[in-house]
Scaffold this active site. Structure first.
Site, PDB file in Angstrom:
ATOM      1  N   GLY A 125       0.832  -1.214   0.000  1.00  0.00           N
ATOM      2  CA  GLY A 125       0.000   0.000   0.000  1.00  0.00           C
ATOM      3  C   GLY A 125       0.865   1.262   0.000  1.00  0.00           C
ATOM      4  CG  ASP A 126       3.415   1.770   3.205  1.00  0.00           C
ATOM      5  OD1 ASP A 126       2.292   2.176   3.535  1.00  0.00           O
ATOM      6  OD2 ASP A 126       4.117   1.008   3.903  1.00  0.00           O
TER       7      ASP A 126
HETATM    8  N1  LIG Z   1      -1.246 -10.328  -3.969  1.00  0.00           N
HETATM    9  C1  LIG Z   1      -1.017  -9.303  -4.806  1.00  0.00           C
HETATM   10  N2  LIG Z   1      -0.839  -9.525  -6.126  1.00  0.00           N
HETATM   11  C2  LIG Z   1      -0.634  -8.504  -6.994  1.00  0.00           C
HETATM   12  N3  LIG Z   1      -0.631  -7.216  -6.621  1.00  0.00           N
HETATM   13  C3  LIG Z   1      -0.821  -6.930  -5.312  1.00  0.00           C
HETATM   14  C4  LIG Z   1      -0.999  -7.960  -4.326  1.00  0.00           C
HETATM   15  N4  LIG Z   1      -1.151  -7.372  -3.107  1.00  0.00           N
HETATM   16  C5  LIG Z   1      -1.059  -6.044  -3.328  1.00  0.00           C
HETATM   17  N5  LIG Z   1      -0.872  -5.767  -4.635  1.00  0.00           N
HETATM   18  C6  LIG Z   1      -0.824  -4.424  -5.278  1.00  0.00           C
HETATM   19  O1  LIG Z   1      -0.510  -3.447  -4.297  1.00  0.00           O
HETATM   20  C7  LIG Z   1      -1.636  -2.564  -4.098  1.00  0.00           C
HETATM   21  C8  LIG Z   1      -1.749  -2.214  -2.624  1.00  0.00           C
HETATM   22  O2  LIG Z   1      -1.947  -3.398  -1.858  1.00  0.00           O
HETATM   23  P1  LIG Z   1      -3.013  -3.538  -0.679  1.00  0.00           P
HETATM   24  O3  LIG Z   1      -4.391  -3.366  -1.211  1.00  0.00           O
HETATM   25  O4  LIG Z   1      -2.711  -4.823   0.001  1.00  0.00           O
HETATM   26  O5  LIG Z   1      -2.669  -2.261   0.206  1.00  0.00           O
HETATM   27  P2  LIG Z   1      -2.763  -2.117   1.795  1.00  0.00           P
HETATM   28  O6  LIG Z   1      -3.990  -2.797   2.296  1.00  0.00           O
HETATM   29  O7  LIG Z   1      -2.579  -0.673   2.081  1.00  0.00           O
HETATM   30  O8  LIG Z   1      -1.470  -2.952   2.190  1.00  0.00           O
HETATM   31  P3  LIG Z   1      -0.364  -2.807   3.329  1.00  0.00           P
HETATM   32  O9  LIG Z   1      -1.035  -2.177   4.509  1.00  0.00           O
HETATM   33  O10 LIG Z   1       0.080  -4.232   3.553  1.00  0.00           O
HETATM   34  O11 LIG Z   1       0.734  -1.977   2.743  1.00  0.00           O
HETATM   35  C9  LIG Z   1      -2.847  -3.309  -4.657  1.00  0.00           C
HETATM   36  O12 LIG Z   1      -3.876  -2.414  -5.062  1.00  0.00           O
HETATM   37  C10 LIG Z   1      -2.217  -4.069  -5.832  1.00  0.00           C
HETATM   38  O13 LIG Z   1      -2.083  -3.189  -6.942  1.00  0.00           O
HETATM   39  O1  LIG Z   2       1.976   0.476  13.013  1.00  0.00           O
HETATM   40  P1  LIG Z   2       1.823   1.311  11.761  1.00  0.00           P
HETATM   41  O2  LIG Z   2       2.626   2.576  11.819  1.00  0.00           O
HETATM   42  O3  LIG Z   2       0.397   1.533  11.359  1.00  0.00           O
HETATM   43  O4  LIG Z   2       2.415   0.444  10.539  1.00  0.00           O
HETATM   44  C1  LIG Z   2       3.776   0.116  10.523  1.00  0.00           C
HETATM   45  C2  LIG Z   2       4.053  -0.894   9.424  1.00  0.00           C
HETATM   46  O5  LIG Z   2       3.287  -2.090   9.592  1.00  0.00           O
HETATM   47  O6  LIG Z   2       3.674  -0.318   8.181  1.00  0.00           O
HETATM   48  C3  LIG Z   2       4.578  -0.712   7.148  1.00  0.00           C
HETATM   49  C4  LIG Z   2       3.814  -1.420   6.060  1.00  0.00           C
HETATM   50  O7  LIG Z   2       2.787  -0.620   5.571  1.00  0.00           O
HETATM   51  C5  LIG Z   2       5.639  -1.566   7.821  1.00  0.00           C
HETATM   52  O8  LIG Z   2       6.908  -1.307   7.273  1.00  0.00           O
HETATM   53  C6  LIG Z   2       5.543  -1.223   9.285  1.00  0.00           C
HETATM   54  O9  LIG Z   2       5.950  -2.245  10.162  1.00  0.00           O
END
Ligand SMILES: Nc1ncnc2c1ncn2[C@@H]1O[C@H](COP(=O)(O)OP(=O)(O)OP(=O)(O)O)[C@@H](O)[C@H]1O
Ligand SMILES: O=P(O)(O)OC[C@@]1(O)O[C@H](CO)[C@@H](O)[C@@H]1O
Length: 305
Positions: free
Chosen positions: A248-249
């Site tokens: 997501g980041d």
């Molecule tokens: N399993 C996957 N396969 C392909 N692309 C992915 C996958 N997981 C994530 N992505 C890509 O990354 C983007 C962001 O992922 P996600 O929706 O998991 O964000 P998030 O919930 O904010 O994740 P996190 O908090 O783990 O960073 C998705 O919209 C997609 O484009």
């Molecule tokens: O505890 P927070 O600050 O909500 O999230 C921190 C964290 O989970 O976010 C990143 C992935 O998005 C990781 O690198 C880190 O450990």
């Protein structure tokens, strides 16, 4: 300049094992210690995209030293404010499923907060401030809101990756982009989604409430971009998911870094999607080579004109 703010960085201790049994000794098949924290992850992607940026936040103790050194080795421009307490360690368990154990974070004194604000004292209208991740418990709930007021006063754009009440409070200040995932978006409006149309309707509502662009991430199901004129969808490319922490980041980094260069929301969406998937398919935050490998696989469809 893009400033990323990671109030609460972490060493991400990523451990892999085939199965985890609670209440037993579990032996780890593979471990990695990575510099983490949401804003830091955004900065790593901005660096990949050759987009000038500076990583700000609070860092302290032996854990903080590890993070600073790891990021300097990667060529990041870091101006962290030193604190007396230790930066946290977050444990990311990849077993039958992904489980995360995130620390609450260190104590940050009011003197340290004042020192941090110095880093934001020269903001201009050309700057973007990206705020991501949890607040350390000693900071006031208004911490991000106060930074937004500083950014607005300087005419700078801002991005905030947050949910719930904190998000509600910031939408009227018109963030450049917000990026809830589909679950966070449903929770925000106290609803459940039964179709893509439901998700789009909620995204449009968020636009009306103040966001300049709404990016909705849906993990392996891809993403949606809502702009004032159009709605776009892209499926996620298929690949071997190694560590989706930071996907997501990376999506935010790809969007913001490309928008700063092009002011083209669709091109920014394309890079956001590629960076998100490239990170999901990597052990750490994606490298430029991985992003370039994924970019041609991104296929964006216009849902409504
Ligand atoms: N399993 C996957 N396969 C392909 N692309 C992915 C996958 N997981 C994530 N992505 C890509 O990354 C983007 C962001 O992922 P996600 O929706 O998991 O964000 P998030 O919930 O904010 O994740 P996190 O908090 O783990 O960073 C998705 O919209 C997609 O484009
Ligand atoms: O505890 P927070 O600050 O909500 O999230 C921190 C964290 O989970 O976010 C990143 C992935 O998005 C990781 O690198 C880190 O450990």
């Amino acid at each position: 300049m893009i400033y990323t703010i990671t109030v609460n960085p972490s060493i991400d201790y990523v451990v892999q094992l085939p199965h985890m049994t609670l209440g037993s000794v579990n032996r780890l098949a593979h471990t990695a210690k990575l510099p983490g924290g949401k804003g830091i992850n955004v900065s790593q992607i901005l660096n990949d995209l050759n987009q000038p940026n500076r990583a700000l936040g609070f860092i302290g103790g032996f854990t903080g030293t590890f993070i600073s050194e790891a990021l300097k080795a990667k060529g990041l421009d870091c101006h962290f404010t030193k604190i007396a307490d230790d930066t946290r360690i977050n444990v990311k368990i990849h077993a039958d499923e992904e489980t995360e154990l995130n620390g609450a974070g260190p104590d940050i004194t009011s003197l340290e907060v004042d020192q941090f604000y110095e880093e934001l004292s020269h903001l201009t209208a050309d700057d973007v401030v990206v705020m991501s991740g949890s607040l350390a418990p000693s900071l006031p709930d208004t911490f991000y809101y106060d930074i937004i007021q500083k950014a607005k006063a300087a005419g700078a754009n801002f991005v905030i990756d947050t949910t719930g009440e904190a998000l509600k409070k910031t939408l009227p200040s018109q963030p450049l982009v917000v990026k809830p995932n589909n679950h966070e978006l449903a929770d925000y409006y106290h609803t459940t989604f039964n179709s893509q149309a439901d998700i789009i309707a909620a995204g449009k509502r968020m636009l009306k409430e103040g966001a300049q662009h709404v990016l909705i991430s849906m993990a392996g199901d891809g993403g949606l971009l809502i702009t004032p004129d159009h709605v776009y969808f892209s499926p996620a490319p298929k690949g071997h998911v190694i560590n989706s922490v930071g996907a997501g980041d990376s999506m935010i980094g790809g969007f913001v870094g490309t928008f700063a260069k092009t002011h083209d929301a669709v091109e920014s969406f394309r890079y956001g999607l590629a960076c998100g998937s490239a990170t999901a398919f990597s052990e750490d935050i994606a490298t430029r080579a991985k992003i370039d490998e994924i970019l041609p696989l991104i296929k964006i469809e216009t849902v409504t004109k």
